[in-house]
Design a protein around this motif. Sequence first.
Motif, PDB file in Angstrom:
ATOM      1  N   MET A  82      12.488   6.204  -1.588  1.00  0.00           N
ATOM      2  CA  MET A  82      11.903   5.277  -2.568  1.00  0.00           C
ATOM      3  C   MET A  82      11.311   6.044  -3.746  1.00  0.00           C
ATOM      4  O   MET A  82      11.547   5.696  -4.910  1.00  0.00           O
ATOM      5  N   ARG A  83      10.549   7.075  -3.456  1.00  0.00           N
ATOM      6  CA  ARG A  83       9.903   7.842  -4.529  1.00  0.00           C
ATOM      7  C   ARG A  83      10.937   8.592  -5.361  1.00  0.00           C
ATOM      8  O   ARG A  83      10.815   8.670  -6.592  1.00  0.00           O
ATOM      9  N   GLN A  84      11.951   9.138  -4.710  1.00  0.00           N
ATOM     10  CA  GLN A  84      12.997   9.843  -5.447  1.00  0.00           C
ATOM     11  C   GLN A  84      13.737   8.922  -6.406  1.00  0.00           C
ATOM     12  O   GLN A  84      14.165   9.340  -7.483  1.00  0.00           O
ATOM     13  N   LEU A  85      13.875   7.660  -6.013  1.00  0.00           N
ATOM     14  CA  LEU A  85      14.593   6.687  -6.844  1.00  0.00           C
ATOM     15  C   LEU A  85      13.680   5.974  -7.829  1.00  0.00           C
ATOM     16  O   LEU A  85      14.128   5.101  -8.574  1.00  0.00           O
ATOM     17  N   GLY A  86      12.399   6.329  -7.832  1.00  0.00           N
ATOM     18  CA  GLY A  86      11.477   5.764  -8.810  1.00  0.00           C
ATOM     19  C   GLY A  86      10.849   4.447  -8.415  1.00  0.00           C
ATOM     20  O   GLY A  86      10.300   3.743  -9.274  1.00  0.00           O
ATOM     21  N   HIS A  87      10.880   4.100  -7.143  1.00  0.00           N
ATOM     22  CA  HIS A  87      10.226   2.880  -6.675  1.00  0.00           C
ATOM     23  C   HIS A  87       8.773   3.190  -6.338  1.00  0.00           C
ATOM     24  O   HIS A  87       8.498   4.041  -5.486  1.00  0.00           O
ATOM     25  N   HIS A  88       7.855   2.510  -6.989  1.00  0.00           N
ATOM     26  CA  HIS A  88       6.435   2.846  -6.859  1.00  0.00           C
ATOM     27  C   HIS A  88       5.657   1.856  -6.005  1.00  0.00           C
ATOM     28  O   HIS A  88       4.413   1.857  -6.037  1.00  0.00           O
ATOM     29  N   ALA A  89       6.338   0.990  -5.277  1.00  0.00           N
ATOM     30  CA  ALA A  89       5.633   0.042  -4.411  1.00  0.00           C
ATOM     31  C   ALA A  89       4.763   0.796  -3.409  1.00  0.00           C
ATOM     32  O   ALA A  89       5.149   1.851  -2.892  1.00  0.00           O
ATOM     33  N   ASP A  90       3.580   0.272  -3.156  1.00  0.00           N
ATOM     34  CA  ASP A  90       2.699   0.880  -2.172  1.00  0.00           C
ATOM     35  C   ASP A  90       3.227   0.614  -0.765  1.00  0.00           C
ATOM     36  O   ASP A  90       3.971  -0.345  -0.539  1.00  0.00           O
ATOM     37  N   VAL A  91       2.813   1.454   0.182  1.00  0.00           N
ATOM     38  CA  VAL A  91       3.331   1.376   1.546  1.00  0.00           C
ATOM     39  C   VAL A  91       2.192   1.378   2.550  1.00  0.00           C
ATOM     40  O   VAL A  91       1.287   2.209   2.474  1.00  0.00           O
ATOM     41  N   ILE A  92       2.241   0.436   3.481  1.00  0.00           N
ATOM     42  CA  ILE A  92       1.402   0.460   4.674  1.00  0.00           C
ATOM     43  C   ILE A  92       2.346   0.567   5.863  1.00  0.00           C
ATOM     44  O   ILE A  92       3.212  -0.284   6.053  1.00  0.00           O
ATOM     45  N   MET A  93       2.202   1.624   6.645  1.00  0.00           N
ATOM     46  CA  MET A  93       3.026   1.792   7.833  1.00  0.00           C
ATOM     47  C   MET A  93       2.533   0.837   8.920  1.00  0.00           C
ATOM     48  O   MET A  93       1.331   0.757   9.196  1.00  0.00           O
ATOM     49  N   VAL A  94       3.455   0.106   9.531  1.00  0.00           N
ATOM     50  CA  VAL A  94       3.150  -0.804  10.633  1.00  0.00           C
ATOM     51  C   VAL A  94       4.154  -0.487  11.733  1.00  0.00           C
ATOM     52  O   VAL A  94       5.292  -0.952  11.702  1.00  0.00           O
ATOM     53  N   THR A  95       3.758   0.322  12.708  1.00  0.00           N
ATOM     54  CA  THR A  95       4.734   0.917  13.605  1.00  0.00           C
ATOM     55  C   THR A  95       4.129   1.289  14.946  1.00  0.00           C
ATOM     56  O   THR A  95       2.900   1.462  15.048  1.00  0.00           O
ATOM     57  N   ALA A  96       4.979   1.413  15.948  1.00  0.00           N
ATOM     58  CA  ALA A  96       4.531   1.901  17.257  1.00  0.00           C
ATOM     59  C   ALA A  96       4.476   3.419  17.306  1.00  0.00           C
ATOM     60  O   ALA A  96       3.964   3.992  18.270  1.00  0.00           O
ATOM     61  N   ALA A  97       4.990   4.093  16.290  1.00  0.00           N
ATOM     62  CA  ALA A  97       4.976   5.560  16.259  1.00  0.00           C
ATOM     63  C   ALA A  97       3.540   6.045  16.077  1.00  0.00           C
ATOM     64  O   ALA A  97       2.920   5.794  15.043  1.00  0.00           O
ATOM     65  N   SER A  98       3.035   6.744  17.086  1.00  0.00           N
ATOM     66  CA  SER A  98       1.641   7.190  17.013  1.00  0.00           C
ATOM     67  C   SER A  98       1.492   8.702  17.189  1.00  0.00           C
ATOM     68  O   SER A  98       0.371   9.197  17.349  1.00  0.00           O
ATOM     69  N   ASP A  99       2.609   9.428  17.172  1.00  0.00           N
ATOM     70  CA  ASP A  99       2.507  10.879  17.290  1.00  0.00           C
ATOM     71  C   ASP A  99       1.929  11.470  16.009  1.00  0.00           C
ATOM     72  O   ASP A  99       2.149  10.961  14.907  1.00  0.00           O
ATOM     73  N   ILE A 100       1.184  12.543  16.156  1.00  0.00           N
ATOM     74  CA  ILE A 100       0.450  13.115  15.035  1.00  0.00           C
ATOM     75  C   ILE A 100       1.387  13.581  13.922  1.00  0.00           C
ATOM     76  O   ILE A 100       1.079  13.448  12.736  1.00  0.00           O
ATOM     77  N   ALA A 101       2.551  14.092  14.274  1.00  0.00           N
ATOM     78  CA  ALA A 101       3.482  14.578  13.251  1.00  0.00           C
ATOM     79  C   ALA A 101       3.898  13.444  12.314  1.00  0.00           C
ATOM     80  O   ALA A 101       3.970  13.628  11.095  1.00  0.00           O
ATOM     81  N   THR A 102       4.161  12.278  12.884  1.00  0.00           N
ATOM     82  CA  THR A 102       4.554  11.139  12.056  1.00  0.00           C
ATOM     83  C   THR A 102       3.396  10.656  11.207  1.00  0.00           C
ATOM     84  O   THR A 102       3.564  10.330  10.025  1.00  0.00           O
ATOM     85  N   VAL A 103       2.204  10.621  11.796  1.00  0.00           N
ATOM     86  CA  VAL A 103       1.025  10.192  11.040  1.00  0.00           C
ATOM     87  C   VAL A 103       0.770  11.147   9.871  1.00  0.00           C
ATOM     88  O   VAL A 103       0.493  10.718   8.740  1.00  0.00           O
ATOM     89  N   GLN A 104       0.852  12.448  10.121  1.00  0.00           N
ATOM     90  CA  GLN A 104       0.633  13.435   9.059  1.00  0.00           C
ATOM     91  C   GLN A 104       1.686  13.299   7.960  1.00  0.00           C
ATOM     92  O   GLN A 104       1.371  13.380   6.775  1.00  0.00           O
ATOM     93  N   ALA A 105       2.940  13.089   8.361  1.00  0.00           N
ATOM     94  CA  ALA A 105       4.002  12.926   7.369  1.00  0.00           C
ATOM     95  C   ALA A 105       3.762  11.684   6.527  1.00  0.00           C
ATOM     96  O   ALA A 105       4.003  11.684   5.313  1.00  0.00           O
ATOM     97  N   ALA A 106       3.270  10.619   7.146  1.00  0.00           N
ATOM     98  CA  ALA A 106       2.972   9.407   6.395  1.00  0.00           C
ATOM     99  C   ALA A 106       1.911   9.670   5.331  1.00  0.00           C
ATOM    100  O   ALA A 106       2.007   9.169   4.197  1.00  0.00           O
ATOM    101  N   LEU A 107       0.920  10.447   5.695  1.00  0.00           N
ATOM    102  CA  LEU A 107      -0.112  10.815   4.719  1.00  0.00           C
ATOM    103  C   LEU A 107       0.491  11.605   3.562  1.00  0.00           C
ATOM    104  O   LEU A 107       0.199  11.347   2.387  1.00  0.00           O
ATOM    105  N   ARG A 108       1.329  12.583   3.885  1.00  0.00           N
ATOM    106  CA  ARG A 108       1.925  13.429   2.847  1.00  0.00           C
ATOM    107  C   ARG A 108       2.829  12.620   1.921  1.00  0.00           C
ATOM    108  O   ARG A 108       2.928  12.897   0.723  1.00  0.00           O
ATOM    109  N   TYR A 109       3.515  11.624   2.462  1.00  0.00           N
ATOM    110  CA  TYR A 109       4.432  10.831   1.660  1.00  0.00           C
ATOM    111  C   TYR A 109       3.736   9.708   0.904  1.00  0.00           C
ATOM    112  O   TYR A 109       4.374   8.976   0.149  1.00  0.00           O
ATOM    113  N   GLY A 110       2.434   9.556   1.123  1.00  0.00           N
ATOM    114  CA  GLY A 110       1.679   8.618   0.307  1.00  0.00           C
ATOM    115  C   GLY A 110       1.456   7.241   0.893  1.00  0.00           C
ATOM    116  O   GLY A 110       1.097   6.316   0.157  1.00  0.00           O
TER     117      GLY A 110
END
Length: 229
Positions: free
Chosen positions: A69-97
């Motif tokens: 989305m960011r590479q293509l210029g889409h600036h919509a905000d994101v809230i993750m709503v997911t069963a993924a609770s591993d720290i790596a995914t959470v950290q990546a979500a933070l890094r990706y905004g």
Amino acid sequence: MIDVLVVDDDFHVAEINAMYVTQVPGFRVVARAHTAAHALATLERTHIDLVLLDHYLPDETGLTLVRRMRQLGHHADVIMVTAASDIATVQAALRYGALQYLVKPFAFAALRARLDSYTTLRHALEDVGGRGRAGQDQVDQIFSALRSTAEPHSALPKGYSAPTIDIIRRALDQAGQPLSAHEVAERTGISRSTAQRYLKYLERAGRIGLTLKYGETGRPEHRYVWAAS
């Protein structure tokens, strides 16, 4: 109005999340998507302010979608709503905004708290938007908006008792899986009508999460899981 895109590979979960969003003033669901490709196509042709995004999608992960989305210029905000609770995914979500991260299963009140915080964030940004620059006080206000997700605690309404709620909580905690009102009644010894009344109250109050179990025919069965911390 804040235009929302709900992205989840499960059609039923997407409908539940969309129903939750429409109950929050100021928000409307303008589209649903069940794959990353569908979500990107929707972003290309539809104005979207906010994406409620599952991580587990059939064609790529939600976080990969955010990056694209960011590479293509889409600036919509994101809230993750997911069963993924591993720290790596959470950290990546933070890094990706991603602005917020909500772990399934969750109750309506948990989502509403995050949507209310998002509204506060947008208002804070609008307040300083015309100035071009923000002072430290305004910056603090913007960042604090995202941390304002706590639900206020209040006294129980008339007709509800803390001991009965505690019995239901223990039954749901010990079950290890979502229970129907009938199963809660059997495990606690209370009547089915009382179980249904308490479960509906607790779901509205954000103490338990609601899922739907679909059979071959008939209405879906409501099943509950304890979601309070």
